[in-house]
Write a protein that holds these residues in place. Structure first.
Motif, PDB file in Angstrom:
ATOM      1  N   THR A   1      -2.693  -7.563  -4.145  1.00 12.30           N
ATOM      2  CA  THR A   1      -2.490  -8.921  -3.074  1.00 12.30           C
ATOM      3  C   THR A   1      -1.730  -9.894  -3.938  1.00 12.30           C
ATOM      4  O   THR A   1      -1.583 -10.061  -5.014  1.00 12.30           O
ATOM      5  CB  THR A   1      -3.857  -9.275  -3.125  1.00 12.30           C
ATOM      6  OG1 THR A   1      -4.786  -8.384  -2.275  1.00 12.30           O
ATOM      7  CG2 THR A   1      -4.225 -10.577  -2.519  1.00 12.30           C
TER       8      THR A   1
ATOM      9  N   PRO B   1      -2.644  -8.694   0.835  1.00 12.56           N
ATOM     10  CA  PRO B   1      -2.052  -7.381   0.180  1.00 12.56           C
ATOM     11  C   PRO B   1      -0.825  -7.101   0.731  1.00 12.56           C
ATOM     12  O   PRO B   1      -0.254  -7.485   1.999  1.00 12.56           O
ATOM     13  CB  PRO B   1      -3.166  -6.478   1.017  1.00 12.56           C
ATOM     14  CG  PRO B   1      -4.323  -7.199   1.163  1.00 12.56           C
ATOM     15  CD  PRO B   1      -3.772  -8.488   1.756  1.00 12.56           C
TER      16      PRO B   1
ATOM     17  N   GLY C   1      -6.363  -4.759  -5.824  1.00 19.70           N
ATOM     18  CA  GLY C   1      -7.202  -4.681  -4.968  1.00 19.70           C
ATOM     19  C   GLY C   1      -8.052  -3.434  -5.407  1.00 19.70           C
ATOM     20  O   GLY C   1      -7.782  -2.367  -5.882  1.00 19.70           O
TER      21      GLY C   1
END
Length: 317
Positions: free
Chosen positions: A167, A262, A285
């Motif tokens: 992200t 993301p 993530g």
């Protein structure tokens, strides 16, 4: 116990007569005699114990009850026809696949790739429906779902598709340029020190920008600051909140602030230049995307074909 449902033949004739406002034209449409239409309508009215048409001289006019009933019946007849055609289309593995999918994955990843599947399987129609929360397949018409999470959907069969990946902070170039000008002005007021270049900013500058948040991930900014050893508890929780990633992306493009998103969800915007990464500091993530489906749908031909294609596409670099 027998259900109170009139014959489908009578309902079909009634729908045609109501739409045409004429028994004669309904008979012509259905290749029946006018007498056959009259008998079916009379039988339906007797079954319902109320008039559906008012006879005015040589014309027929729907009663209020008949008009209301016709509107409802028309919807159900159209649905029966559609379901029948869809079932007939399942010959040779074709048909319709009803797929629930989280919105941003659909718009940013799946839909841009669907042309390839359509070319491979033009006999399969994939209907996409957005769903953000888990549900019971038994209570819906969905054959499968693509969801995000840390584990597969409990109680279903399924496949891991892709990881959400890193992200990144993103914002519009215009917002970054405006902020850079402010930084230069502040630096010029100082007696010593050189002003920063237009887009060279650090953690303090990011903290000073308007921060945008995803409602379901309100701790992301705080975690991001802590990961990169910059304490920012207060301002990390300030800023507008958005329910969906699609809304968050649009807000960032509109210059409303900087958002943690993301990379794969904004790659198109980064390539197009509508979004930029102001600082190359990521947040790893742990979320992935999964295809889930109940076991009884595993052999459904459209799902089998779509699943095979989806896993191939997801496995490509």
């Amino acid at each position: 116990m027998r259900k109170k449902i009139p014959s489908l033949n009578a309902l079909t004739i009634f729908e045609a007569a109501a739409r045409q406002q004429s028994f004669t034209r309904a008979a012509e449409e259905l290749a029946l005699t006018q007498g056959a239409v009259c008998r079916q309508i009379a039988g339906l009215e007797e079954y319902l114990c109320l008039p559906l048409f008012a006879r005015v001289k040589k014309r027929v006019i729907l009663t209020p009850a008949g008009r209301q009933y016709a509107e409802r019946i028309r919807v159900h007849i159209a649905r029966i026809e559609r379901d029948t055609l869809e079932l007939m289309a399942q010959q040779d593995g074709g048909g319709v696949l009803e797929l629930a999918v989280v919105p941003t994955f659909a718009t940013q990843w799946l839909i841009p790739r669907m042309a390839e599947f359509n070319q491979e399987r033009p006999d399969i129609t994939v209907n996409l429906h957005t769903k953000t929360d888990a549900f019971l397949f038994s209570e819906t018409s969905f054959h499968a779902a693509i969801h995000s999470g840390n584990v597969a959907w409990p109680g279903t069969s399924g496949d891991f598709l892709i990881s959400e990946g890193d992200t990144m902070p993103v914002c519009s170039p215009a917002l970054l340029e405006r902020f850079a000008k402010q930084v230069r002005k502040q630096a010029q007021k100082q007696a010593s020190g050189k002003p920063r270049p237009a887009r060279e900013i650090g953690m303090p500058e990011i903290a000073a920008l308007p921060l945008l948040h995803l409602t379901t991930r309100l701790n992301d900014w705080r975690t991001w600051f802590e990961l990169h050893e910059y304490r920012n508890d207060v301002s990390a929780v300030k800023g507008a909140r958005y329910e969906l990633f699609t809304m968050l992306v649009s807000a960032a493009v509109a210059g409303l602030g900087v958002a943690l998103i993301p990379r794969f969800m904004v790659q198109a915007e980064l390539d197009a230049g509508t979004l930029v990464i102001p600082l190359e500091r990521s947040l790893s993530g742990t979320t992935g995307y999964y295809l889930a489906y109940p076991e009884e749908h595993a052999s459904f031909a459209p799902l089998t074909a779509f699943r095979q294609w989806l896993l191939e596409v997801a496995g490509k670099p």
